[in-house]
Design a protein around this motif. Sequence first.
Motif, PDB file in Angstrom:
ATOM      1  N   GLU A   1      -5.128   2.451  -0.996  1.00 19.19           N
ATOM      2  CA  GLU A   1      -5.604   1.335  -0.174  1.00 19.19           C
ATOM      3  C   GLU A   1      -7.122   1.225  -0.246  1.00 19.19           C
ATOM      4  O   GLU A   1      -7.665   0.131  -0.341  1.00 19.19           O
ATOM      5  CB  GLU A   1      -5.149   1.514   1.281  1.00 19.19           C
ATOM      6  CG  GLU A   1      -5.507   0.380   2.188  1.00 19.19           C
ATOM      7  CD  GLU A   1      -4.820  -0.929   1.820  1.00 19.19           C
ATOM      8  OE1 GLU A   1      -5.349  -1.974   2.214  1.00 19.19           O
ATOM      9  OE2 GLU A   1      -3.779  -0.909   1.150  1.00 19.19           O
ATOM     10  N   THR A   2      -7.817   2.335  -0.228  1.00 18.61           N
ATOM     11  CA  THR A   2      -9.280   2.332  -0.328  1.00 18.61           C
ATOM     12  C   THR A   2      -9.720   1.805  -1.682  1.00 18.61           C
ATOM     13  O   THR A   2     -10.636   0.987  -1.765  1.00 18.61           O
ATOM     14  CB  THR A   2      -9.837   3.754  -0.079  1.00 18.61           C
ATOM     15  OG1 THR A   2      -9.465   4.156   1.242  1.00 18.61           O
ATOM     16  CG2 THR A   2     -11.344   3.788  -0.220  1.00 18.61           C
ATOM     17  N   ARG A   3      -9.064   2.241  -2.751  1.00 21.60           N
ATOM     18  CA  ARG A   3      -9.393   1.737  -4.099  1.00 21.60           C
ATOM     19  C   ARG A   3      -9.157   0.237  -4.193  1.00 21.60           C
ATOM     20  O   ARG A   3      -9.954  -0.499  -4.764  1.00 21.60           O
ATOM     21  CB  ARG A   3      -8.583   2.465  -5.168  1.00 21.60           C
ATOM     22  CG  ARG A   3      -9.115   3.841  -5.520  1.00 21.60           C
ATOM     23  CD  ARG A   3      -8.469   4.387  -6.788  1.00 21.60           C
ATOM     24  NE  ARG A   3      -7.014   4.426  -6.754  1.00 21.60           N
ATOM     25  CZ  ARG A   3      -6.302   5.419  -6.234  1.00 21.60           C
ATOM     26  NH1 ARG A   3      -6.896   6.458  -5.701  1.00 21.60           N
ATOM     27  NH2 ARG A   3      -4.985   5.378  -6.272  1.00 21.60           N
TER      28      ARG A   3
ATOM     29  N   SER B   1       0.842  -1.195   0.000  1.00 24.03           N
ATOM     30  CA  SER B   1       0.000   0.000   0.000  1.00 24.03           C
ATOM     31  C   SER B   1       0.876   1.243   0.000  1.00 24.03           C
ATOM     32  O   SER B   1       1.815   1.345   0.769  1.00 24.03           O
ATOM     33  CB  SER B   1      -0.894  -0.002   1.235  1.00 24.03           C
ATOM     34  OG  SER B   1      -1.655   1.162   1.273  1.00 24.03           O
TER      35      SER B   1
ATOM     36  N   GLU C   1      -3.412   6.011   1.564  1.00 27.72           N
ATOM     37  CA  GLU C   1      -4.738   5.646   2.034  1.00 27.72           C
ATOM     38  C   GLU C   1      -5.734   5.581   0.874  1.00 27.72           C
ATOM     39  O   GLU C   1      -6.566   4.688   0.814  1.00 27.72           O
ATOM     40  CB  GLU C   1      -5.221   6.652   3.086  1.00 27.72           C
ATOM     41  CG  GLU C   1      -6.513   6.232   3.743  1.00 27.72           C
ATOM     42  CD  GLU C   1      -6.904   7.148   4.878  1.00 27.72           C
ATOM     43  OE1 GLU C   1      -8.108   7.321   5.077  1.00 27.72           O
ATOM     44  OE2 GLU C   1      -6.005   7.683   5.548  1.00 27.72           O
ATOM     45  N   ALA C   2      -5.633   6.524  -0.069  1.00 27.89           N
ATOM     46  CA  ALA C   2      -6.539   6.521  -1.224  1.00 27.89           C
ATOM     47  C   ALA C   2      -6.334   5.265  -2.066  1.00 27.89           C
ATOM     48  O   ALA C   2      -7.290   4.628  -2.508  1.00 27.89           O
ATOM     49  CB  ALA C   2      -6.324   7.764  -2.078  1.00 27.89           C
TER      50      ALA C   2
ATOM     51  N   ASP D   1     -13.267  -8.865   1.358  1.00 29.62           N
ATOM     52  CA  ASP D   1     -13.028  -7.666   2.146  1.00 29.62           C
ATOM     53  C   ASP D   1     -11.759  -7.864   2.953  1.00 29.62           C
ATOM     54  O   ASP D   1     -11.737  -8.673   3.890  1.00 29.62           O
ATOM     55  CB  ASP D   1     -14.223  -7.386   3.080  1.00 29.62           C
ATOM     56  CG  ASP D   1     -14.062  -6.087   3.856  1.00 29.62           C
ATOM     57  OD1 ASP D   1     -12.971  -5.471   3.815  1.00 29.62           O
ATOM     58  OD2 ASP D   1     -15.038  -5.686   4.508  1.00 29.62           O
TER      59      ASP D   1
ATOM     60  N   ARG E   1      -9.152  -1.936  -1.716  1.00 29.13           N
ATOM     61  CA  ARG E   1     -10.173  -2.626  -0.919  1.00 29.13           C
ATOM     62  C   ARG E   1     -11.499  -2.677  -1.666  1.00 29.13           C
ATOM     63  O   ARG E   1     -12.142  -3.717  -1.725  1.00 29.13           O
ATOM     64  CB  ARG E   1     -10.365  -1.923   0.426  1.00 29.13           C
ATOM     65  CG  ARG E   1     -11.450  -2.581   1.257  1.00 29.13           C
ATOM     66  CD  ARG E   1     -11.616  -1.935   2.619  1.00 29.13           C
ATOM     67  NE  ARG E   1     -12.624  -2.646   3.369  1.00 29.13           N
ATOM     68  CZ  ARG E   1     -13.673  -2.072   3.936  1.00 29.13           C
ATOM     69  NH1 ARG E   1     -13.826  -0.759   3.863  1.00 29.13           N
ATOM     70  NH2 ARG E   1     -14.563  -2.792   4.585  1.00 29.13           N
ATOM     71  N   HIS E   2     -11.894  -1.574  -2.253  1.00 28.72           N
ATOM     72  CA  HIS E   2     -13.169  -1.531  -2.970  1.00 28.72           C
ATOM     73  C   HIS E   2     -13.155  -2.465  -4.178  1.00 28.72           C
ATOM     74  O   HIS E   2     -14.156  -3.137  -4.457  1.00 28.72           O
ATOM     75  CB  HIS E   2     -13.508  -0.102  -3.378  1.00 28.72           C
ATOM     76  CG  HIS E   2     -13.894   0.743  -2.211  1.00 28.72           C
ATOM     77  ND1 HIS E   2     -14.198   2.076  -2.338  1.00 28.72           N
ATOM     78  CD2 HIS E   2     -14.032   0.458  -0.887  1.00 28.72           C
ATOM     79  CE1 HIS E   2     -14.501   2.566  -1.146  1.00 28.72           C
ATOM     80  NE2 HIS E   2     -14.396   1.607  -0.256  1.00 28.72           N
TER      81      HIS E   2
END
Length: 110
Positions: free
Chosen positions: A93-95, A87, A90-91, A106, A97-98
């Motif tokens: 990582e969010t992408r 990673s 954070e952005a 998840d 995860r999504h």
Amino acid sequence: MTDALELDALWEEFHHAVNMTSQELAAWLRVRDAGESTQPLPDRTGAATGQRVLEILQKRRTDLTDDDVRVMYRVVDTVAARTDEASESEARETRRRHHLMTIGHDPLKP
């Protein structure tokens, strides 16, 4: 079609990689596709692979088709590759995860 032992192993790997229930995945696909003014029909929400994962989750192992097996291999490989990624932010990582949640995994779920 793959032999019985290989299919058994794939079935276990797939259900380990797909750690969201069919209800959780269906809800996520609906949320992902909901727009500000419209929402797609429930049976047409989410990416095609996510819809295929939902279909597979509702099947028995004996009812799998060759196409189901191909999708299962693709999902297992994708989850393995994406969970190994480092990673950077954070952005990102969010992408990541999504994206994984779109195919039923998840990474924050134990």
